[in-house]
Design a protein around this motif. Structure first.
Motif, PDB file in Angstrom:
ATOM      1  N   ASP A 151       9.490 131.674  27.877  1.00 33.01           N
ATOM      2  CA  ASP A 151       8.066 131.453  28.379  1.00 33.01           C
ATOM      3  C   ASP A 151       7.969 130.532  29.459  1.00 33.01           C
ATOM      4  N   VAL A 152       7.397 131.099  30.750  1.00 31.34           N
ATOM      5  CA  VAL A 152       7.418 130.311  32.052  1.00 31.34           C
ATOM      6  C   VAL A 152       6.002 130.089  32.163  1.00 31.34           C
ATOM      7  N   ILE A 153       5.589 128.833  32.387  1.00 33.47           N
ATOM      8  CA  ILE A 153       4.333 128.367  32.386  1.00 33.47           C
ATOM      9  C   ILE A 153       3.867 127.396  33.520  1.00 33.47           C
ATOM     10  N   HIS A 154       2.684 127.104  34.062  1.00 34.15           N
ATOM     11  CA  HIS A 154       2.269 126.182  34.834  1.00 34.15           C
ATOM     12  C   HIS A 154       2.548 124.961  33.959  1.00 34.15           C
ATOM     13  N   ARG A 155       2.426 123.545  35.166  1.00 32.50           N
ATOM     14  CA  ARG A 155       2.753 122.498  34.611  1.00 32.50           C
ATOM     15  C   ARG A 155       1.574 121.864  33.776  1.00 32.50           C
ATOM     16  N   VAL A 156       0.459 122.531  34.299  1.00 34.39           N
ATOM     17  CA  VAL A 156      -0.918 122.220  33.541  1.00 34.39           C
ATOM     18  C   VAL A 156      -1.089 123.237  32.620  1.00 34.39           C
ATOM     19  N   HIS A 157      -1.254 122.996  31.527  1.00 31.87           N
ATOM     20  CA  HIS A 157      -0.976 124.225  30.347  1.00 31.87           C
ATOM     21  C   HIS A 157      -1.621 123.837  29.001  1.00 31.87           C
ATOM     22  N   VAL A 158      -1.934 124.783  28.217  1.00 37.19           N
ATOM     23  CA  VAL A 158      -2.052 124.569  26.693  1.00 37.19           C
ATOM     24  C   VAL A 158      -0.620 124.670  26.084  1.00 37.19           C
ATOM     25  N   PRO A 159      -0.614 123.341  25.240  1.00 31.48           N
ATOM     26  CA  PRO A 159       0.863 123.465  24.401  1.00 31.48           C
ATOM     27  C   PRO A 159       0.963 124.549  23.384  1.00 31.48           C
ATOM     28  N   PHE A 160       2.042 124.894  23.236  1.00 38.65           N
ATOM     29  CA  PHE A 160       2.227 126.029  22.070  1.00 38.65           C
ATOM     30  C   PHE A 160       1.542 125.478  20.602  1.00 38.65           C
ATOM     31  N   ASP A 161       1.569 126.249  19.657  1.00 37.99           N
ATOM     32  CA  ASP A 161       0.780 125.841  18.516  1.00 37.99           C
ATOM     33  C   ASP A 161       2.153 125.668  17.383  1.00 37.99           C
ATOM     34  N   SER A 162       3.318 125.883  18.039  1.00 42.04           N
ATOM     35  CA  SER A 162       4.459 125.676  17.190  1.00 42.04           C
ATOM     36  C   SER A 162       4.732 124.196  17.187  1.00 42.04           C
ATOM     37  N   TYR A 163       4.519 123.420  16.285  1.00 42.50           N
ATOM     38  CA  TYR A 163       4.576 121.697  16.509  1.00 42.50           C
ATOM     39  C   TYR A 163       5.997 121.434  16.678  1.00 42.50           C
ATOM     40  N   SER A 164       6.983 122.081  15.885  1.00 43.38           N
ATOM     41  CA  SER A 164       8.343 121.444  15.934  1.00 43.38           C
ATOM     42  C   SER A 164       9.228 122.007  17.049  1.00 43.38           C
ATOM     43  N   PRO A 165      10.081 121.428  17.959  1.00 36.24           N
ATOM     44  CA  PRO A 165      10.121 119.828  17.551  1.00 36.24           C
ATOM     45  C   PRO A 165       9.438 119.128  18.797  1.00 36.24           C
ATOM     46  N   LEU A 166       8.678 119.709  19.634  1.00 41.68           N
ATOM     47  CA  LEU A 166       7.771 118.997  20.646  1.00 41.68           C
ATOM     48  C   LEU A 166       6.845 118.075  20.137  1.00 41.68           C
ATOM     49  N   GLN A 167       6.481 118.325  18.929  1.00 41.44           N
ATOM     50  CA  GLN A 167       5.279 117.710  18.330  1.00 41.44           C
ATOM     51  C   GLN A 167       3.981 117.674  19.223  1.00 41.44           C
ATOM     52  N   LYS A 168       3.533 118.968  19.574  1.00 39.99           N
ATOM     53  CA  LYS A 168       2.193 119.121  20.242  1.00 39.99           C
ATOM     54  C   LYS A 168       1.678 120.340  19.559  1.00 39.99           C
ATOM     55  N   TRP A 169       0.392 120.369  19.961  1.00 42.88           N
ATOM     56  CA  TRP A 169      -0.260 121.690  19.222  1.00 42.88           C
ATOM     57  C   TRP A 169      -1.281 121.958  20.553  1.00 42.88           C
ATOM     58  N   GLY A 170      -1.826 123.318  20.560  1.00 45.06           N
ATOM     59  CA  GLY A 170      -2.620 123.759  21.669  1.00 45.06           C
ATOM     60  C   GLY A 170      -4.048 123.853  21.151  1.00 45.06           C
ATOM     61  N   THR A 171      -4.139 124.922  20.239  1.00 41.77           N
ATOM     62  CA  THR A 171      -5.416 125.484  19.837  1.00 41.77           C
ATOM     63  C   THR A 171      -5.965 125.187  18.267  1.00 41.77           C
ATOM     64  N   TYR A 172      -7.051 124.925  17.943  1.00 40.93           N
ATOM     65  CA  TYR A 172      -7.524 125.102  16.617  1.00 40.93           C
ATOM     66  C   TYR A 172      -8.930 125.739  16.654  1.00 40.93           C
ATOM     67  N   ALA A 173      -9.167 126.823  15.861  1.00 31.91           N
ATOM     68  CA  ALA A 173     -10.547 127.325  15.841  1.00 31.91           C
ATOM     69  C   ALA A 173     -10.887 127.541  14.287  1.00 31.91           C
ATOM     70  N   GLY A 174     -12.196 127.380  14.080  1.00 30.57           N
ATOM     71  CA  GLY A 174     -12.660 127.471  12.825  1.00 30.57           C
ATOM     72  C   GLY A 174     -14.102 127.575  13.009  1.00 30.57           C
ATOM     73  N   THR A 175     -14.712 128.182  11.700  1.00 36.12           N
ATOM     74  CA  THR A 175     -16.136 128.549  11.693  1.00 36.12           C
ATOM     75  C   THR A 175     -16.706 127.347  10.927  1.00 36.12           C
ATOM     76  N   VAL A 176     -17.796 126.578  11.509  1.00 37.35           N
ATOM     77  CA  VAL A 176     -18.360 125.428  10.894  1.00 37.35           C
ATOM     78  C   VAL A 176     -19.414 125.850  10.066  1.00 37.35           C
ATOM     79  N   SER A 177     -20.241 126.835  10.358  1.00 35.11           N
ATOM     80  CA  SER A 177     -21.283 127.425   9.623  1.00 35.11           C
ATOM     81  C   SER A 177     -21.589 128.594   9.741  1.00 35.11           C
ATOM     82  N   ALA A 178     -22.061 129.375   8.852  1.00 34.01           N
ATOM     83  CA  ALA A 178     -22.241 130.942   8.969  1.00 34.01           C
ATOM     84  C   ALA A 178     -23.437 131.473   7.910  1.00 34.01           C
TER      85      ALA A 178
END
Length: 322
Positions: free
Chosen positions: A236-263
């Motif tokens: 993967d080649v990405i810009h230096r301003v970016h959303v991190p991967f959601d694969s936490y290991s081993p960089l220990q970062k995460w990108g996005t989380y989405a969920g339903t609050v109410s419905a």
């Protein structure tokens, strides 16, 4: 603020809409004084200034043209395949996903067990010089059981908390892992990716292992004891301003989380949390825009946050609800 999902989703009920989208159709883009990651090849445009760029990464599949060989862990030259100058023409040509227990069975496995031991994978790939100045990551979606990754002969460590007998990058094939190889690759030239993989353990009837065995497939090595690069591999080649991967290991970062609050049957409220990282040398002003897409790839909701200033080396969390 709640949104009317019935109208936006083309007459579907809230439950049908959320089932179909699964909150997976999130299109994220940046604009302002910092663009996002590549929406086109790196030489196609100047991603700076006020240009809007989609967060879709430039993803280069590395699934074809691998070399593979089982090895004797006790052999004096067992580590030779990690070196770029190693002649791998005698190794088997394979593609990934690949499992080197693929021909094992109760009929042809020695002593009613599958092969358990070490093997090497080697892959040559060319990285265009236009990628220089960007971030470059290796994305492994699954390698079982223990893996040591080498890029151009250099070992890439992981973040394993358990003490290991030898260099190990990752243990366990059920979770993906991502490595930052920005400073390890050659730009405008060929590169060598080598993996030492093993499904052995320190049990006497199995053989020597270079990693601490978690106890998968302890009886006969079938199922969870199968071994190899069993899922796709991407560069993967990405810009230096970016959303991190959601694969936490081993960089220990995460990108996005989405969920339903109410419905309800009439409306729903969702919450999307997104980390944006600035790995440039200067502060950047970033505005985050998120589109929720339906099964026809049509936007049914757009979220846009206020512009934030992200300092060099920092990660900022955007928390959006609608």
């Amino acid at each position: 603020m709640s949104i009317n999902m019935k109208k936006d989703a083309g007459g579907k009920s809230r439950r049908e809409f959320l089932k179909d989208t699964g909150l997976a159709g999130l299109g994220i883009s940046f604009y302002g004084s910092a663009a996002g990651v590549f929406a086109q090849p790196p030489d196609a445009a100047d991603i700076s200034g006020s240009m809007t760029v989609s967060s879709v990464r430039q993803k280069i599949p590395l699934d074809a043209d691998w070399r593979f060989q089982k090895v004797d862990a006790a052999a004096p030259n067992e580590m030779a395949p990690l070196r770029p100058e190693f002649d791998d023409q005698g190794m088997e040509a394979v593609g990934v996903p690949h499992c080197y227990n693929d021909l094992d069975s109760f009929q042809n496995a020695a002593a009613s067990r599958t092969f358990q031991g070490n093997a090497w994978y080697r892959k040559l790939f060319h990285l265009d010089k236009a990628a220089q100045g960007k971030k470059v990551f290796l994305e492994f979606q699954g390698v079982n059981i223990g893996a040591a990754v080498y890029v151009n002969g250099k070992f890439k460590p992981g973040n394993i908390a358990v003490a290991q007998p030898q260099p190990v990058t990752h243990v366990g094939g059920f979770l993906p892992f991502v490595l930052d190889v920005t400073d390890d690759v050659n730009y405008g030239a060929d590169n060598l990716l080598a993996l030492r993989v093993c499904n052995a353990s320190d049990r006497p009837f199995v053989g020597q292992s270079f990693f601490k065995d978690p106890g998968f497939g302890t009886s006969i090595g079938f199922g969870v004891g199968f071994v190899g690069i069993h899922c796709p591999v991407n560069l993967d080649v990405i810009h230096r301003v970016h959303v991190p991967f959601d694969s936490y290991s081993p960089l220990q970062k995460w990108g996005t989380y989405a969920g339903t609050v109410s419905a309800s049957d009439e409306s729903a409220q969702i919450r999307v949390q997104t980390n944006v990282e600035n790995e440039e040398a200067a502060a950047r002003n970033v505005t985050l825009s998120i589109r929720l897409l339906d099964e026809n790839n049509q936007a049914v909701l757009t979220l846009e946050d206020t512009t934030r200033t992200i300092k060099p080396g920092e990660i900022t969390l955007f928390d959006q609800t609608a």
